[in-house]
Design a protein around this motif. Structure first.
Motif, PDB file in Angstrom:
ATOM      1  N   ASN A  48      61.556  47.805  34.952  1.00  0.00           N
ATOM      2  CA  ASN A  48      61.580  49.259  35.332  1.00  0.00           C
ATOM      3  C   ASN A  48      62.580  49.589  36.430  1.00  0.00           C
ATOM      4  O   ASN A  48      62.947  48.876  37.202  1.00  0.00           O
ATOM      5  N   GLY A  49      62.968  50.640  36.220  1.00  0.00           N
ATOM      6  CA  GLY A  49      63.963  51.155  37.478  1.00  0.00           C
ATOM      7  C   GLY A  49      65.209  50.969  36.886  1.00  0.00           C
ATOM      8  O   GLY A  49      66.247  51.539  38.158  1.00  0.00           O
ATOM      9  N   VAL A  50      65.841  50.529  35.988  1.00  0.00           N
ATOM     10  CA  VAL A  50      67.086  50.345  35.692  1.00  0.00           C
ATOM     11  C   VAL A  50      67.768  51.538  35.107  1.00  0.00           C
ATOM     12  O   VAL A  50      67.162  52.369  34.064  1.00  0.00           O
ATOM     13  N   ALA A  51      68.720  52.316  36.006  1.00  0.00           N
ATOM     14  CA  ALA A  51      69.283  53.468  35.210  1.00  0.00           C
ATOM     15  C   ALA A  51      69.829  53.453  33.825  1.00  0.00           C
ATOM     16  O   ALA A  51      70.399  52.536  33.747  1.00  0.00           O
ATOM     17  N   PRO A  52      69.632  54.549  32.918  1.00  0.00           N
ATOM     18  CA  PRO A  52      70.300  54.325  31.683  1.00  0.00           C
ATOM     19  C   PRO A  52      71.731  53.939  31.550  1.00  0.00           C
ATOM     20  O   PRO A  52      72.158  53.067  30.622  1.00  0.00           O
ATOM     21  N   GLU A  53      72.589  54.448  32.384  1.00  0.00           N
ATOM     22  CA  GLU A  53      74.142  54.089  32.430  1.00  0.00           C
ATOM     23  C   GLU A  53      74.278  52.609  32.732  1.00  0.00           C
ATOM     24  O   GLU A  53      75.212  52.077  32.229  1.00  0.00           O
ATOM     25  N   ARG A  54      73.480  52.494  33.804  1.00  0.00           N
ATOM     26  CA  ARG A  54      73.587  51.043  34.367  1.00  0.00           C
ATOM     27  C   ARG A  54      73.201  49.949  33.067  1.00  0.00           C
ATOM     28  O   ARG A  54      73.780  48.929  32.966  1.00  0.00           O
ATOM     29  N   SER A  56      72.998  50.517  29.927  1.00  0.00           N
ATOM     30  CA  SER A  56      73.884  50.690  28.715  1.00  0.00           C
ATOM     31  C   SER A  56      75.285  49.632  28.948  1.00  0.00           C
ATOM     32  O   SER A  56      75.828  48.936  28.323  1.00  0.00           O
TER      33      SER A  56
ATOM     34  N   GLU B  32      67.619  41.980  35.503  1.00  0.00           N
ATOM     35  CA  GLU B  32      67.124  43.175  34.894  1.00  0.00           C
ATOM     36  C   GLU B  32      66.402  42.885  33.514  1.00  0.00           C
ATOM     37  O   GLU B  32      65.745  43.753  33.189  1.00  0.00           O
TER      38      GLU B  32
END
Lengths: 81, 81
Positions: A48-54, A56, B32
């Motif tokens: 949880n908590g990983v930003a979508p751009e990161r 991708s 991650e």
């Protein structure tokens, strides 16, 4: 967050495994089958908590460097949710 | 007509290959990544003139009897066009 990475043999590269499956199916009487190509996929769960751009960027890096052989394989990353 | 058959290990069955990939990615510093499960797919081309209902029935039969091991694997058929 969940994602799926698809890895397939490039269209220009022979896929003997797929050809064998196709012949086997024809041999079993399934003459409607014209061609088979096999690929693999990876269902990946991220913390949880990983930003979508990161996510991708990370998944594209992993797909290119670890999950596929870029000489003979293509990959595609799909973010599921 | 083209179709894709997805075959994956049932959720209740251990996937040591996916676990190994997950550990390897964590070992490479990709913390991650929480979980990985591997599956395979088959891109199948059918000869022209096969009716969609017939194609769906045929592909389900092939997926169940040839492409998957129903004891430990699930399958899903997707008609692409």
């Amino acid at each position: 967050m969940k994602a799926r990475v698809f890895v397939s043999v490039k269209p220009t590269v022979l896929d003997p495994q797929g050809q064998t499956i196709c012949s086997a199916l024809n041999g079993l009487g399934h003459n409607e089958i014209a061609a088979v190509r096999q690929g693999k996929y990876f269902d990946i769960a991220l913390t949880n908590g990983v930003a979508p751009e990161r996510a991708s960027r990370l998944l594209n890096e992993i797909a290119r460097d670890v999950l596929s052989n870029p000489v003979i394989e293509d990959y595609r990353v799909e973010i599921l949710d």
